[in-house]
Design a protein around this motif. Structure first.
Motif, PDB file in Angstrom:
ATOM      1  N   GLY A  75       0.799  -1.342   0.228  1.00 14.88           N
ATOM      2  CA  GLY A  75       0.082   0.073   0.261  1.00 14.88           C
ATOM      3  C   GLY A  75       0.477   1.207  -0.103  1.00 14.88           C
ATOM      4  N   ALA A  78      -0.645   3.309  -2.441  1.00 16.51           N
ATOM      5  CA  ALA A  78      -2.455   2.652  -2.501  1.00 16.51           C
ATOM      6  C   ALA A  78      -2.905   4.466  -3.245  1.00 16.51           C
ATOM      7  N   LEU A  81      -4.829   4.015  -6.825  1.00 12.35           N
ATOM      8  CA  LEU A  81      -5.967   3.402  -6.666  1.00 12.35           C
ATOM      9  C   LEU A  81      -7.602   4.322  -7.185  1.00 12.35           C
ATOM     10  N   SER A 133      15.094   3.308  -1.569  1.00 16.34           N
ATOM     11  CA  SER A 133      15.281   3.946  -0.782  1.00 16.34           C
ATOM     12  C   SER A 133      14.715   3.343   0.426  1.00 16.34           C
ATOM     13  N   SER A 134      13.658   2.462   0.334  1.00 15.28           N
ATOM     14  CA  SER A 134      12.934   2.733   1.737  1.00 15.28           C
ATOM     15  C   SER A 134      12.870   0.433   1.821  1.00 15.28           C
ATOM     16  N   LEU A 148      13.562   2.715  -9.654  1.00 14.73           N
ATOM     17  CA  LEU A 148      15.041   3.576  -9.484  1.00 14.73           C
ATOM     18  C   LEU A 148      16.130   3.268  -8.012  1.00 14.73           C
ATOM     19  N   GLY A 193       2.645  -4.222 -15.251  1.00  9.62           N
ATOM     20  CA  GLY A 193       2.366  -4.656 -13.745  1.00  9.62           C
ATOM     21  C   GLY A 193       1.413  -4.946 -13.591  1.00  9.62           C
ATOM     22  N   GLY A 197      -2.482  -8.870 -15.235  1.00  9.45           N
ATOM     23  CA  GLY A 197      -2.528 -10.273 -13.678  1.00  9.45           C
ATOM     24  C   GLY A 197      -1.749 -10.302 -12.506  1.00  9.45           C
ATOM     25  N   VAL A 198      -1.934 -10.926 -10.956  1.00  5.14           N
ATOM     26  CA  VAL A 198      -1.572 -10.954 -10.092  1.00  5.14           C
ATOM     27  C   VAL A 198      -0.221 -11.151 -10.183  1.00  5.14           C
ATOM     28  N   PRO A 312      10.306   6.286   6.253  1.00  9.79           N
ATOM     29  CA  PRO A 312       9.925   5.966   7.198  1.00  9.79           C
ATOM     30  C   PRO A 312       9.982   4.733   7.650  1.00  9.79           C
TER      31      PRO A 312
HETATM   32  C1  FAD Z   1       8.542   5.999   1.108  1.00  6.87           C
HETATM   33  C2  FAD Z   1       8.431   6.352  -0.328  1.00  6.87           C
HETATM   34  C3  FAD Z   1      10.099   5.312  -0.917  1.00  6.87           C
HETATM   35  C4  FAD Z   1       9.908   5.050  -1.532  1.00  6.87           C
HETATM   36  N1  FAD Z   1      11.306   4.438  -3.325  1.00  6.87           N
HETATM   37  C5  FAD Z   1      11.466   4.055  -4.425  1.00  6.87           C
HETATM   38  C6  FAD Z   1      12.846   4.485  -5.039  1.00  6.87           C
HETATM   39  O1  FAD Z   1      13.793   4.838  -3.860  1.00  6.87           O
HETATM   40  N2  FAD Z   1      12.593   4.254  -6.225  1.00  6.87           N
HETATM   41  C7  FAD Z   1      11.348   3.578  -6.621  1.00  6.87           C
HETATM   42  O2  FAD Z   1      11.161   3.415  -7.763  1.00  6.87           O
HETATM   43  N3  FAD Z   1       9.849   4.039  -6.261  1.00  6.87           N
HETATM   44  C8  FAD Z   1      10.149   4.026  -5.108  1.00  6.87           C
HETATM   45  N4  FAD Z   1       8.861   4.237  -3.729  1.00  6.87           N
HETATM   46  C9  FAD Z   1       7.981   4.304  -4.933  1.00  6.87           C
HETATM   47  C10 FAD Z   1       7.096   2.333  -4.779  1.00  6.87           C
HETATM   48  O3  FAD Z   1       8.184   1.642  -5.926  1.00  6.87           O
HETATM   49  C11 FAD Z   1       5.772   2.362  -5.415  1.00  6.87           C
HETATM   50  O4  FAD Z   1       4.718   3.194  -5.040  1.00  6.87           O
HETATM   51  C12 FAD Z   1       5.571   1.018  -5.193  1.00  6.87           C
HETATM   52  O5  FAD Z   1       4.178   0.505  -6.466  1.00  6.87           O
HETATM   53  C13 FAD Z   1       5.227   0.495  -4.326  1.00  6.87           C
HETATM   54  O6  FAD Z   1       5.049  -0.994  -4.560  1.00  6.87           O
HETATM   55  P1  FAD Z   1       4.398  -2.162  -3.175  1.00  6.87           P
HETATM   56  O7  FAD Z   1       4.422  -3.314  -3.684  1.00  6.87           O
HETATM   57  O8  FAD Z   1       4.677  -1.578  -1.786  1.00  6.87           O
HETATM   58  O9  FAD Z   1       2.975  -0.508  -3.277  1.00  6.87           O
HETATM   59  P2  FAD Z   1       1.737  -1.517  -3.322  1.00  6.87           P
HETATM   60  O10 FAD Z   1       0.554   0.295  -3.513  1.00  6.87           O
HETATM   61  O11 FAD Z   1       1.294  -2.731  -2.586  1.00  6.87           O
HETATM   62  O12 FAD Z   1       1.054  -1.737  -5.002  1.00  6.87           O
HETATM   63  C14 FAD Z   1       1.856  -0.449  -5.783  1.00  6.87           C
HETATM   64  C15 FAD Z   1       1.507  -1.248  -7.392  1.00  6.87           C
HETATM   65  O13 FAD Z   1       1.976  -2.367  -7.729  1.00  6.87           O
HETATM   66  C16 FAD Z   1       1.103  -3.060  -8.411  1.00  6.87           C
HETATM   67  N5  FAD Z   1       1.011  -4.317  -8.069  1.00  6.87           N
HETATM   68  C17 FAD Z   1       2.262  -4.549  -5.958  1.00  6.87           C
HETATM   69  N6  FAD Z   1       1.670  -6.116  -6.310  1.00  6.87           N
HETATM   70  C18 FAD Z   1       1.549  -6.591  -7.104  1.00  6.87           C
HETATM   71  C19 FAD Z   1       1.265  -7.778  -7.364  1.00  6.87           C
HETATM   72  N7  FAD Z   1       1.446  -9.224  -6.575  1.00  6.87           N
HETATM   73  N8  FAD Z   1       0.484  -7.931  -8.466  1.00  6.87           N
HETATM   74  C20 FAD Z   1       0.564  -7.485  -9.756  1.00  6.87           C
HETATM   75  N9  FAD Z   1       0.600  -5.959  -8.801  1.00  6.87           N
HETATM   76  C21 FAD Z   1       0.704  -5.789  -8.359  1.00  6.87           C
HETATM   77  C22 FAD Z   1      -0.658  -2.666  -8.262  1.00  6.87           C
HETATM   78  O14 FAD Z   1      -0.562  -2.318  -9.305  1.00  6.87           O
HETATM   79  C23 FAD Z   1      -0.191  -1.836  -6.934  1.00  6.87           C
HETATM   80  O15 FAD Z   1      -1.336  -1.025  -7.141  1.00  6.87           O
HETATM   81  C24 FAD Z   1       8.558   4.964  -2.713  1.00  6.87           C
HETATM   82  C25 FAD Z   1       7.183   4.333  -2.051  1.00  6.87           C
HETATM   83  C26 FAD Z   1       7.731   5.023  -1.212  1.00  6.87           C
HETATM   84  C27 FAD Z   1       6.159   5.454  -0.700  1.00  6.87           C
END
Ligand code: FAD
Length: 413
Positions: A75, A78, A81, A133-134, A148, A193, A197-198, A312
């Motif tokens: 999320g 999130a 969405l 970075s996170s 990235l 992505g 699909g999932v 964070p």
């Molecule tokens: C604090 C912070 C630091 C960040 N640092 C970086 C960074 O250094 N470099 C960078 O490139 N990005 C960075 N991001 C951005 C981050 O990579 C994106 O927000 C990414 O989409 C987060 O993935 P998530 O799975 O954690 O999030 P989610 O909100 O769970 O997923 C984001 C999207 O990914 C897709 N997804 C997730 N899981 C699946 C699955 N199983 N199958 C298909 N699709 C799926 C969906 O479209 C979903 O809406 C950062 C974001 C934050 C908030």
């Protein structure tokens, strides 16, 4: 507020090993919460699968009853969405597991893996992943959107290192996609992505890196424009082994922020050099000559990069926005400093891209590279869930600044 679609989930519940949570159930608020606490997710149901088969059965059920499915790892993303009233939110957080193949230098991760799990497992074998970075961003969401990392100028974006994907397609088939099998799908998911699909598992390359020369040069915030301009000029001609960020940090006076920096503001340069200390120090000398008040750049284990950016960990209320920049000049720096300094923005950063980030190869997927040499991102804390007004209005202004000069645009962060 939109009305959530009511659906009889009993058939799904009895089919799954995992849980199905609806608005009537205890634990609903916990189940629907995203990492980003400003987002108030109100789906028709939340599904917490325990296996790839659970994911498949959820998609088949959703197809039969006419609901959409939104996969979510953590999320972090999130906010993108939108309305989930007719959607099953499929949270992959229980699908954990990281396997490292030291000989092949690859990782295989389950859909819910977060980056720190991969970084630490790979480091045990002297290997490094193209992590962001996170520490608690999801590997799948990050990688399929591009990805990235601090190593990207040398090794390219994360999506380009994917070697195989396992996913459940919209029609409920569990398939594998790689360069030989379902090659079109393999091309599409590396950037597309969740649209295809999932994903239940991801495999990708690792690199033999154990240490980097990295850290932060800290300067007083009243030198913001000067330091950002000096940093920008310095980025010209840096080797691909050097990645850096020019950043404004304005720490609020809240207990979550550590004492030494609580309530204080800085302009900083974060630097990560893939090489030895002597070469890194020689490259950084012009920035050190500017007289930072604190200098933490040193030889450090690769695992430390997960916390260099001070992102964070755990759920946080953030409102952020950004975009790609065709260049950073003195006028842009002045505008950014005027907008940011003294505003509620916690962090305003410009990341130096270029190098391998900007190079596409035929074997890459739908998102293969980012042409723009810089990326800008601004984020503020919204103290109450649902209240994003102050930081959001500033970050919107920020996007408008970047859109004037961006050849490509991406919500990469
Ligand atoms: C604090 C912070 C630091 C960040 N640092 C970086 C960074 O250094 N470099 C960078 O490139 N990005 C960075 N991001 C951005 C981050 O990579 C994106 O927000 C990414 O989409 C987060 O993935 P998530 O799975 O954690 O999030 P989610 O909100 O769970 O997923 C984001 C999207 O990914 C897709 N997804 C997730 N899981 C699946 C699955 N199983 N199958 C298909 N699709 C799926 C969906 O479209 C979903 O809406 C950062 C974001 C934050 C908030």
């Amino acid at each position: 507020m939109t009305t959530t679609t009511l659906v009889d989930v009993r058939p799904l519940r009895s089919a799954l090993q995992g849980d199905v949570v609806t608005p009537e159930d205890e634990g609903w608020d916990e189940a629907r919460q995203a990492w980003n606490l400003t987002v108030d997710q109100r789906p028709a149901a939340v599904v917490l699968p325990e296996s790839a088969e659970d994911v498949r059965d959820t998609l088949r059920f959703a197809y039969e009853v006419g609901l959409r499915v939104a996969p979510q790892g953590t999320g972090h993303g999130a906010a993108a969405l939108g309305d989930l009233a007719d959607t099953i939110l499929l949270k992959t957080e229980r699908l954990r597991g990281v396997e490292i193949d030291p000989e092949a230098r690859t990782a295989r991760v389950a859909a819910g893996a977060i980056w720190i799990e991969v970084v630490e497992a790979a480091a045990e074998h002297g290997l490094a992943a193209l992590a962001g970075s996170s520490p608690d961003v999801g590997v799948v969401g990050y990688t399929l959107g591009g990805g990235l990392s601090w190593l990207a100028r040398k090794h390219g974006i994360g999506a380009n290192q994917v070697t195989a994907v396992e996913l459940v397609t919209a029609d409920g088939r569990l398939v594998r996609a790689d360069a030989e099998t379902n090659a079109d799908l393999f091309w599409a998911v590396r950037g597309g992505g969740g649209n295809f699909g999932v994903v239940t598992a991801l495999e990708f390359n690792l690199f033999p890196i154990t240490e980097v020369y990295a850290g932060i040069l800290w300067f007083p915030i009243d030198r913001a424009a000067e330091i950002l301009n000096e940093w920008r000029a310095w980025t010209d001609g840096q080797p691909e082994e050097m990645t850096s960020v020019g950043r404004l940090l304005q720490f609020p006076s809240i207990p979550e922020i550590p004492e030494p920096v609580r309530g204080q503001s800085f302009v900083v340069v974060q630097a990560i050099f893939l090489g030895d200390e002597a070469d890194g120090a020689a490259l950084l000398a012009p920035l050190r000559a500017l007289g930072p008040v604190l200098d933490t750049v040193t030889t450090t284990p690769i695992t430390e990069l997960s916390r260099l950016h001070m992102d964070p960990e755990g759920p946080a209320p953030g409102a952020g926005d950004g975009g790609m920049l065709a260049d950073v000049d003195a006028e842009l720096v002045d505008t950014l400093v005027d907008l940011a300094v003294g505003s509620p923005l916690l962090s305003v950063e410009i990341r130096h891209l270029g190098g391998a980030v900007a190079r596409a190869r035929p074997e890459h997927g739908a998102v293969s590279h980012f042409e723009a040499p810089f990326l800008m991102y601004a984020v503020g804390i919204a103290p109450t869930p649902g209240r994003t007004t102050a930081p959001a209005s500033r970050t919107r202004a920020w996007s408008e600044v970047s859109s004037g000069s961006a050849p490509t645009c991406s919500s990469a962060l």
